[in-house]
Design a protein around this motif. Sequence first.
Motif, PDB file in Angstrom:
ATOM      1  N   SER A  51       0.423  -0.343 -13.678  1.00  0.00           N
ATOM      2  CA  SER A  51       0.031   0.296 -12.408  1.00  0.00           C
ATOM      3  C   SER A  51       0.040   1.820 -12.522  1.00  0.00           C
ATOM      4  O   SER A  51      -0.182   2.514 -11.544  1.00  0.00           O
ATOM      5  CB  SER A  51       0.930  -0.172 -11.272  1.00  0.00           C
ATOM      6  OG  SER A  51       2.214   0.312 -11.450  1.00  0.00           O
ATOM      7  N   ASP A  58      -2.909  -2.857  -8.776  1.00  0.00           N
ATOM      8  CA  ASP A  58      -1.916  -3.131  -7.741  1.00  0.00           C
ATOM      9  C   ASP A  58      -1.142  -4.393  -8.078  1.00  0.00           C
ATOM     10  O   ASP A  58      -1.594  -5.239  -8.838  1.00  0.00           O
ATOM     11  CB  ASP A  58      -2.606  -3.322  -6.388  1.00  0.00           C
ATOM     12  CG  ASP A  58      -3.220  -2.036  -5.901  1.00  0.00           C
ATOM     13  OD1 ASP A  58      -2.855  -0.990  -6.434  1.00  0.00           O
ATOM     14  OD2 ASP A  58      -4.073  -2.097  -4.999  1.00  0.00           O
ATOM     15  N   LYS A  59       0.005  -4.494  -7.491  1.00  0.00           N
ATOM     16  CA  LYS A  59       0.807  -5.699  -7.677  1.00  0.00           C
ATOM     17  C   LYS A  59       0.988  -6.369  -6.322  1.00  0.00           C
ATOM     18  O   LYS A  59       1.044  -5.701  -5.292  1.00  0.00           O
ATOM     19  CB  LYS A  59       2.188  -5.338  -8.210  1.00  0.00           C
ATOM     20  CG  LYS A  59       2.152  -4.569  -9.502  1.00  0.00           C
ATOM     21  CD  LYS A  59       1.927  -5.488 -10.687  1.00  0.00           C
ATOM     22  CE  LYS A  59       1.713  -4.678 -11.939  1.00  0.00           C
ATOM     23  NZ  LYS A  59       0.343  -4.154 -12.047  1.00  0.00           N
ATOM     24  N   ILE A  70       1.609  -5.537  -1.021  1.00  0.00           N
ATOM     25  CA  ILE A  70       0.684  -5.161  -2.082  1.00  0.00           C
ATOM     26  C   ILE A  70       0.875  -3.686  -2.342  1.00  0.00           C
ATOM     27  O   ILE A  70       0.787  -2.888  -1.413  1.00  0.00           O
ATOM     28  CB  ILE A  70      -0.773  -5.431  -1.679  1.00  0.00           C
ATOM     29  CG1 ILE A  70      -0.962  -6.915  -1.429  1.00  0.00           C
ATOM     30  CG2 ILE A  70      -1.729  -4.957  -2.780  1.00  0.00           C
ATOM     31  CD1 ILE A  70      -2.336  -7.280  -0.968  1.00  0.00           C
ATOM     32  N   THR A  71       1.157  -3.334  -3.570  1.00  0.00           N
ATOM     33  CA  THR A  71       1.461  -1.934  -3.828  1.00  0.00           C
ATOM     34  C   THR A  71       1.157  -1.539  -5.260  1.00  0.00           C
ATOM     35  O   THR A  71       0.967  -2.379  -6.130  1.00  0.00           O
ATOM     36  CB  THR A  71       2.925  -1.618  -3.516  1.00  0.00           C
ATOM     37  OG1 THR A  71       3.130  -0.223  -3.664  1.00  0.00           O
ATOM     38  CG2 THR A  71       3.853  -2.349  -4.471  1.00  0.00           C
ATOM     39  N   ASN A  72       1.139  -0.244  -5.451  1.00  0.00           N
ATOM     40  CA  ASN A  72       0.860   0.348  -6.738  1.00  0.00           C
ATOM     41  C   ASN A  72       1.996   1.312  -7.053  1.00  0.00           C
ATOM     42  O   ASN A  72       2.006   1.996  -8.045  1.00  0.00           O
ATOM     43  CB  ASN A  72      -0.473   1.097  -6.565  1.00  0.00           C
ATOM     44  CG  ASN A  72      -0.905   1.845  -7.768  1.00  0.00           C
ATOM     45  OD1 ASN A  72      -0.216   2.776  -8.172  1.00  0.00           O
ATOM     46  ND2 ASN A  72      -2.002   1.464  -8.342  1.00  0.00           N
ATOM     47  N   LYS A 174      -4.010   5.051  -4.960  1.00  0.00           N
ATOM     48  CA  LYS A 174      -3.470   4.216  -3.905  1.00  0.00           C
ATOM     49  C   LYS A 174      -4.571   3.528  -3.102  1.00  0.00           C
ATOM     50  O   LYS A 174      -5.732   3.866  -3.172  1.00  0.00           O
ATOM     51  CB  LYS A 174      -2.589   5.054  -2.965  1.00  0.00           C
ATOM     52  CG  LYS A 174      -1.452   5.740  -3.671  1.00  0.00           C
ATOM     53  CD  LYS A 174      -0.398   4.736  -4.123  1.00  0.00           C
ATOM     54  CE  LYS A 174       0.884   5.383  -4.563  1.00  0.00           C
ATOM     55  NZ  LYS A 174       0.891   6.066  -5.828  1.00  0.00           N
ATOM     56  N   ILE A 175      -4.143   2.549  -2.365  1.00  0.00           N
ATOM     57  CA  ILE A 175      -5.033   1.670  -1.631  1.00  0.00           C
ATOM     58  C   ILE A 175      -5.916   2.420  -0.631  1.00  0.00           C
ATOM     59  O   ILE A 175      -7.007   1.998  -0.292  1.00  0.00           O
ATOM     60  CB  ILE A 175      -4.171   0.610  -0.900  1.00  0.00           C
ATOM     61  CG1 ILE A 175      -4.756  -0.767  -1.093  1.00  0.00           C
ATOM     62  CG2 ILE A 175      -3.991   0.929   0.544  1.00  0.00           C
ATOM     63  CD1 ILE A 175      -3.861  -1.858  -0.567  1.00  0.00           C
ATOM     64  N   GLU A 395       1.231   0.060   2.727  1.00  0.00           N
ATOM     65  CA  GLU A 395       0.850   0.784   1.515  1.00  0.00           C
ATOM     66  C   GLU A 395       0.333   2.182   1.860  1.00  0.00           C
ATOM     67  O   GLU A 395       0.569   3.143   1.135  1.00  0.00           O
ATOM     68  CB  GLU A 395      -0.186  -0.018   0.703  1.00  0.00           C
ATOM     69  CG  GLU A 395      -0.682   0.654  -0.578  1.00  0.00           C
ATOM     70  CD  GLU A 395       0.357   0.746  -1.706  1.00  0.00           C
ATOM     71  OE1 GLU A 395       1.541   0.473  -1.452  1.00  0.00           O
ATOM     72  OE2 GLU A 395      -0.022   1.117  -2.824  1.00  0.00           O
TER      73      GLU A 395
END
Length: 539
Positions: A51, A58-59, A70-72, A174-175, A395
Amino acid sequence: DLSNAIVAQDEMGRPFIIVRDQGKKQRKHGVEATKSHILAARSVASIVKTSLGPRGLDKILISPDGDITITNDGATILSQMDLDNQIAKLLVELSKSQDDEIGDGTTGVVVLASALLDQALELIEKGIHPIKIANGFDEACKIAVEQLDRVADALTISDKCNLLKAAKTSLGSKIVSKAHDQFANMAVDAVTDVADFDRKDVDFELIKVEKKVGGSIEDSELIKGVLLEKDWSHPQMPKVVRDCRIAILTCPFEPPKPKTKHKLDISNVEEFKALQEYEQMKFQQMIDLVKASGANVVACQWGFDDEANHLLLANGLNAIRWIGGSELELLAIATNGRIVPRFEDLSPEKLGKAGLIRELEFGTTKDRMLVIEECSNTKAVTCFIRGSNEMIVAEAVRALHDSLCVVRNLIRDNRVVYGGGAAELTCSLAVSEAADKQKGIDQYAFRAFAAALDTIPLTLAENSGLDPIETLSNLKAKQAHENNSHLGVDCLGKGTNDMRELFVIDPLIGKKQQLYLATQLTRMILKINDVIISGADDY
Ligand code: ADP
């Protein structure tokens, strides 16, 4: 294995088995312990590694209750992993301390620490003592930090332009990528609004982050003031009030009630009418007192009935009811008003003042909020984050946090180094050069440290779909040849490796912190040569 088992009999003569081993302490010792720690750290790092960088993946994290994140963000990924390995937990702490101090670079620090451990493992296998390695790493870290100081550039931050660019870079992976400009603007405005430029400090207490699910990311906005989760008491009251003078009341808009046990007997129409008139008169008196003080907005801790509500509307007073105690206090502080317990106590100087109060409506839901802006007292701002579902909002809040931190860090210290692995590369070159001058065992540690630094550009290249080894060796050669420390991995395929041109920067204090923390953690793990996991006592 039953060699540890003994068969015993209980008082009824029934046999049962005691297995001694189960209560025994587990123990690993010496180099074996160190090796097993490093392997544990490696497996954790391999998860966050992918990441890193603007092209990082993302994970999705699923909690035991089925909640999804859901995040990075490295710190978030690690904090939500359910780890039972002690060393892995240390890595979590590592990214947390980077997060607390700097707020950014949380993935990088873990990748670096695990690379250092990997390198240490190789040296251990060559037979070098772990403490020797740790000492060598400390020396190498010093050289790297000196190199950072040497290549750092001071950024002009007097206009917002550079801050904006920096905030935008930090949002890179980021998202919220579709709302980059907006979020970068929000971060810069929020921080510069509350910053104390003389003391070069930013009090994050003054920046509130509120979130509300619904709408889209683009509906997020920066509110220069206070947000109340309330609406105007009557749908026909104007949605926007300017030049507000606010009566902040803890007394109810109700006629005095007969206290406790007295019964009110109404036996005919006249008496009922008289009572109604009495109530009307009382309401009118209250409203007159409010108007006499010069207020045009009433903020009330208690509720009031339709009658009172109607009368407020008819008298051109906007009202808010059922404001909780702490919100009422916040309102009073922000608007420099006093909380007034009785209508008789109202006076012009006790009114809170705000330039603007407006009502926000949220799509088809009935949710409303009131925004109180241009308050007379406070510098406080609120970042109000919207998004179509909880995961996106969460996020987005994390991404905003990162860019708030970057902007704050630049205000604290405007020196920057270049990203995309450029800073790590120049440090790696400096440490390698120093290695050549070393005679003793330290040169191995130095080389290992340099190789660990290379992991950052390697990983960035790998995550961006470039050939890692080729990219790294090209960059290294170019940096050394051109003596240019701005060259890094072109993750987004912009056609240049010059990170200064691309404005991919990292605050110097953040990069230094990464080096310090990763080196410290490595030393800590290398020093552990005994793990004793206590079980129940032997008997
Ligand atoms: P962290 O949690 O450590 O901040 P990120 O996923 O945000 O991790 O990645 C940060 C890394 O990506 C840094 O090394 C930074 O220099 C690099 N980076 C960010 N944007 C770019 C870009 N546009 N081009 C190249 N590298 C970038």
